[in-house]
Design a protein around this motif. Structure first.
Motif, PDB file in Angstrom:
ATOM      1  N   VAL A 173       0.841  -1.202   0.000  1.00  0.00           N
ATOM      2  CA  VAL A 173       0.000   0.000   0.000  1.00  0.00           C
ATOM      3  C   VAL A 173       0.877   1.253   0.000  1.00  0.00           C
ATOM      4  CG1 VAL A 173      -1.637   1.349   1.371  1.00  0.00           C
ATOM      5  CG2 VAL A 173      -1.994  -1.107   1.066  1.00  0.00           C
ATOM      6  N   TYR A 174       1.882   1.266   0.857  1.00  0.00           N
ATOM      7  CA  TYR A 174       2.771   2.427   0.949  1.00  0.00           C
ATOM      8  C   TYR A 174       3.470   2.689  -0.374  1.00  0.00           C
ATOM      9  CZ  TYR A 174       6.958   5.111   2.110  1.00  0.00           C
ATOM     10  OH  TYR A 174       7.972   6.052   2.112  1.00  0.00           O
ATOM     11  N   LEU A 175       4.058   1.653  -0.953  1.00  0.00           N
ATOM     12  CA  LEU A 175       4.802   1.835  -2.205  1.00  0.00           C
ATOM     13  C   LEU A 175       3.886   2.282  -3.336  1.00  0.00           C
ATOM     14  CD1 LEU A 175       7.175  -1.267  -2.042  1.00  0.00           C
ATOM     15  CD2 LEU A 175       7.786   1.125  -1.624  1.00  0.00           C
ATOM     16  N   ALA A 176       2.699   1.708  -3.398  1.00  0.00           N
ATOM     17  CA  ALA A 176       1.756   2.105  -4.451  1.00  0.00           C
ATOM     18  C   ALA A 176       1.321   3.548  -4.272  1.00  0.00           C
ATOM     19  CB  ALA A 176       0.541   1.174  -4.439  1.00  0.00           C
ATOM     20  N   LYS A 177       1.060   3.943  -3.038  1.00  0.00           N
ATOM     21  CA  LYS A 177       0.621   5.316  -2.770  1.00  0.00           C
ATOM     22  C   LYS A 177       1.728   6.330  -3.037  1.00  0.00           C
ATOM     23  CE  LYS A 177      -3.630   5.274  -0.888  1.00  0.00           C
ATOM     24  NZ  LYS A 177      -4.745   6.156  -1.323  1.00  0.00           N
ATOM     25  N   ARG A 178       2.944   5.980  -2.652  1.00  0.00           N
ATOM     26  CA  ARG A 178       4.030   6.954  -2.758  1.00  0.00           C
ATOM     27  C   ARG A 178       4.670   6.978  -4.140  1.00  0.00           C
ATOM     28  NH1 ARG A 178       8.840   8.519   1.528  1.00  0.00           N
ATOM     29  NH2 ARG A 178       9.637  10.234   0.266  1.00  0.00           N
ATOM     30  N   TYR A 179       4.817   5.802  -4.745  1.00  0.00           N
ATOM     31  CA  TYR A 179       5.611   5.734  -5.975  1.00  0.00           C
ATOM     32  C   TYR A 179       4.848   5.192  -7.186  1.00  0.00           C
ATOM     33  CZ  TYR A 179       9.497   6.309  -2.716  1.00  0.00           C
ATOM     34  OH  TYR A 179      10.350   6.779  -1.738  1.00  0.00           O
ATOM     35  N   GLY A 180       3.670   4.664  -6.976  1.00  0.00           N
ATOM     36  CA  GLY A 180       2.939   4.046  -8.074  1.00  0.00           C
ATOM     37  C   GLY A 180       1.937   4.989  -8.713  1.00  0.00           C
ATOM     38  N   ASN A 181       0.923   4.382  -9.288  1.00  0.00           N
ATOM     39  CA  ASN A 181      -0.153   5.168  -9.863  1.00  0.00           C
ATOM     40  C   ASN A 181      -1.470   4.511  -9.475  1.00  0.00           C
ATOM     41  OD1 ASN A 181      -0.576   2.935 -11.631  1.00  0.00           O
ATOM     42  ND2 ASN A 181       0.942   3.765 -13.049  1.00  0.00           N
ATOM     43  N   ASP A 182      -2.568   5.065  -9.959  1.00  0.00           N
ATOM     44  CA  ASP A 182      -3.873   4.556  -9.558  1.00  0.00           C
ATOM     45  C   ASP A 182      -4.159   3.163 -10.093  1.00  0.00           C
ATOM     46  OD1 ASP A 182      -4.341   6.797  -8.104  1.00  0.00           O
ATOM     47  OD2 ASP A 182      -5.770   7.711  -9.493  1.00  0.00           O
ATOM     48  N   ASP A 183      -3.352   2.675 -11.035  1.00  0.00           N
ATOM     49  CA  ASP A 183      -3.549   1.305 -11.491  1.00  0.00           C
ATOM     50  C   ASP A 183      -3.192   0.317 -10.384  1.00  0.00           C
ATOM     51  OD1 ASP A 183      -4.366   2.163 -13.981  1.00  0.00           O
ATOM     52  OD2 ASP A 183      -2.370   1.961 -14.879  1.00  0.00           O
ATOM     53  N   TRP A 184      -2.118   0.583  -9.664  1.00  0.00           N
ATOM     54  CA  TRP A 184      -1.684  -0.333  -8.615  1.00  0.00           C
ATOM     55  C   TRP A 184      -2.612  -0.303  -7.408  1.00  0.00           C
ATOM     56  CZ3 TRP A 184       1.404  -4.026  -9.914  1.00  0.00           C
ATOM     57  CH2 TRP A 184       2.374  -3.834 -10.903  1.00  0.00           C
ATOM     58  N   LEU A 185      -3.143   0.855  -7.077  1.00  0.00           N
ATOM     59  CA  LEU A 185      -4.073   0.984  -5.958  1.00  0.00           C
ATOM     60  C   LEU A 185      -5.077   2.074  -6.312  1.00  0.00           C
ATOM     61  CD1 LEU A 185      -5.014   0.199  -3.177  1.00  0.00           C
ATOM     62  CD2 LEU A 185      -3.337   1.764  -2.193  1.00  0.00           C
ATOM     63  N   PRO A 186      -6.196   1.692  -6.903  1.00  0.00           N
ATOM     64  CA  PRO A 186      -7.156   2.678  -7.399  1.00  0.00           C
ATOM     65  C   PRO A 186      -7.732   3.543  -6.283  1.00  0.00           C
ATOM     66  CG  PRO A 186      -7.617   0.482  -8.267  1.00  0.00           C
ATOM     67  CD  PRO A 186      -6.599   0.312  -7.198  1.00  0.00           C
ATOM     68  N   GLN A 187      -8.129   4.757  -6.656  1.00  0.00           N
ATOM     69  CA  GLN A 187      -8.775   5.667  -5.725  1.00  0.00           C
ATOM     70  C   GLN A 187     -10.294   5.510  -5.721  1.00  0.00           C
ATOM     71  OE1 GLN A 187      -6.877   7.680  -3.630  1.00  0.00           O
ATOM     72  NE2 GLN A 187      -5.272   6.409  -4.544  1.00  0.00           N
ATOM     73  N   GLU A 188     -10.835   5.122  -6.858  1.00  0.00           N
ATOM     74  CA  GLU A 188     -12.299   4.970  -6.974  1.00  0.00           C
ATOM     75  C   GLU A 188     -12.770   3.929  -5.963  1.00  0.00           C
ATOM     76  OE1 GLU A 188     -16.010   3.530  -7.833  1.00  0.00           O
ATOM     77  OE2 GLU A 188     -14.315   2.263  -8.455  1.00  0.00           O
ATOM     78  N   PRO A 189     -13.823   4.207  -5.200  1.00  0.00           N
ATOM     79  CA  PRO A 189     -14.191   3.370  -4.062  1.00  0.00           C
ATOM     80  C   PRO A 189     -14.411   1.891  -4.379  1.00  0.00           C
ATOM     81  CG  PRO A 189     -15.313   5.472  -3.888  1.00  0.00           C
ATOM     82  CD  PRO A 189     -14.630   5.467  -5.224  1.00  0.00           C
ATOM     83  N   ALA A 190     -15.176   1.589  -5.419  1.00  0.00           N
ATOM     84  CA  ALA A 190     -15.452   0.180  -5.724  1.00  0.00           C
ATOM     85  C   ALA A 190     -14.188  -0.542  -6.156  1.00  0.00           C
ATOM     86  CB  ALA A 190     -16.531   0.079  -6.798  1.00  0.00           C
ATOM     87  N   ALA A 191     -13.341   0.130  -6.939  1.00  0.00           N
ATOM     88  CA  ALA A 191     -12.087  -0.488  -7.379  1.00  0.00           C
ATOM     89  C   ALA A 191     -11.145  -0.689  -6.202  1.00  0.00           C
ATOM     90  CB  ALA A 191     -11.434   0.382  -8.449  1.00  0.00           C
ATOM     91  N   ALA A 192     -11.086   0.300  -5.300  1.00  0.00           N
ATOM     92  CA  ALA A 192     -10.246   0.160  -4.109  1.00  0.00           C
ATOM     93  C   ALA A 192     -10.728  -0.998  -3.242  1.00  0.00           C
ATOM     94  CB  ALA A 192     -10.251   1.460  -3.306  1.00  0.00           C
TER      95      ALA A 192
ATOM     96  N   SER B 275      -2.641  -5.062 -10.161  1.00  0.00           N
ATOM     97  CA  SER B 275      -2.691  -4.178  -8.997  1.00  0.00           C
ATOM     98  C   SER B 275      -1.904  -4.828  -7.873  1.00  0.00           C
ATOM     99  CB  SER B 275      -4.145  -3.949  -8.557  1.00  0.00           C
ATOM    100  OG  SER B 275      -4.670  -5.143  -7.973  1.00  0.00           O
ATOM    101  N   ILE B 276      -1.840  -4.152  -6.731  1.00  0.00           N
ATOM    102  CA  ILE B 276      -1.138  -4.752  -5.605  1.00  0.00           C
ATOM    103  C   ILE B 276      -1.851  -6.013  -5.123  1.00  0.00           C
ATOM    104  CG2 ILE B 276      -0.021  -2.614  -4.863  1.00  0.00           C
ATOM    105  CD1 ILE B 276      -2.097  -2.436  -2.599  1.00  0.00           C
ATOM    106  N   ALA B 277      -3.098  -6.198  -5.504  1.00  0.00           N
ATOM    107  CA  ALA B 277      -3.791  -7.443  -5.176  1.00  0.00           C
ATOM    108  C   ALA B 277      -3.079  -8.633  -5.802  1.00  0.00           C
ATOM    109  CB  ALA B 277      -5.239  -7.375  -5.665  1.00  0.00           C
ATOM    110  N   ASP B 278      -2.643  -8.482  -7.034  1.00  0.00           N
ATOM    111  CA  ASP B 278      -1.928  -9.560  -7.712  1.00  0.00           C
ATOM    112  C   ASP B 278      -0.574  -9.808  -7.067  1.00  0.00           C
ATOM    113  OD1 ASP B 278      -3.734 -10.023 -10.201  1.00  0.00           O
ATOM    114  OD2 ASP B 278      -3.471  -7.854 -10.114  1.00  0.00           O
ATOM    115  N   VAL B 279       0.125  -8.748  -6.716  1.00  0.00           N
ATOM    116  CA  VAL B 279       1.434  -8.884  -6.083  1.00  0.00           C
ATOM    117  C   VAL B 279       1.296  -9.593  -4.735  1.00  0.00           C
ATOM    118  CG1 VAL B 279       3.458  -7.652  -5.214  1.00  0.00           C
ATOM    119  CG2 VAL B 279       2.273  -6.813  -7.257  1.00  0.00           C
TER     120      VAL B 279
END
Length: 208
Positions: A75-94, A157-161
């Motif tokens: 979560v930290y790495l996606a938020k700091r260095y990734g993009n919304d593909d790795w951890l989406p902002q949209e509620p249902a996708a998140a 996404s980070i779910a796959d990782v």
């Protein structure tokens, strides 16, 4: 100016540590691997407990910001260095991502990961029980991966990782992946991502 390396406290045969290493590599972040010898109890020393009081790998030190727990690191790495593909902002996708992070921390941990702990590290779990849990999980995953190429949709996404490492190494715990072509295709898609790094395999279980 080059970015300072992120320190990753790891143990190579830990799937949890591999999650963090894989994410760092997928994001092309410079990384300094710091080996924590679990066999010698280095994870329980005062020095390491100051980094992670739970005494577990992985942990990262990003310029003084210390994060432990593999999913928290993702979560930290996606938020700091990734993009919304790795951890989406949209509620249902998140929420879809969070669902699979929970699977990684629950059903994967008590299924394929536990089965591998028996063969690789000599844990005394009920072998039949943990293998059956793994197959129950894989049956659900096989169906869902028949609908989308990755766990939460068309992109990784980070779910796959979070779920990759222990599922890819399930045969080491005597859990066959042969009945699950969609899971095997999903694993191959992750392994084809730029920056993918494998986790060392052990000659145990079905890999022996």
């Amino acid at each position: 100016m080059s970015r300072p390396a992120i320190k990753l406290y790891n143990f190579p045969r830990s799937g949890h540590a591999h999650r963090a290493e894989l994410m760092l590599s997928l994001l092309q972040l410079p990384t300094e691997l710091i080996f924590v010898d679990l066999a010698k109890g280095e994870h329980k020393t005062p020095e390491f407990l100051a980094i992670n009081p739970f005494g577990q790998v992985p942990a990262i030190d990003d310029g003084g910001t210390i994060i432990s727990d593999s999913n928290a690191i993702l979560v930290y790495l996606a938020k700091r260095y990734g993009n919304d593909d790795w951890l989406p902002q949209e509620p249902a996708a998140a929420a879809r991502v969070q669902r699979w992070l929970s699977v990684a921390a629950g059903l994967v941990a008590f299924g394929p990961a536990a089965a591998r702990l028996v063969t690789v590290f000599g844990y005394s779990f009920n072998t039949e029980e943990v293998i059956n849990r793994a197959h129950a999980l894989f049956t659900v995953m096989e169906g869902e991966l028949g609908e989308t190429p990755f766990l939460t949709g068309d992109k990784p996404s980070i779910a796959d990782v979070a779920n990759y490492s222990y599922i890819a190494h399930a045969p080491e715990g005597n859990v066959s992946l042969e009945p699950y072509p969609n899971i095997r295709a999903w694993l191959a898609r992750i392994e084809a991502l730029p920056g993918f790094v494998p986790m060392p395999r052990t000659a145990t279980g079905l890999q022996a």
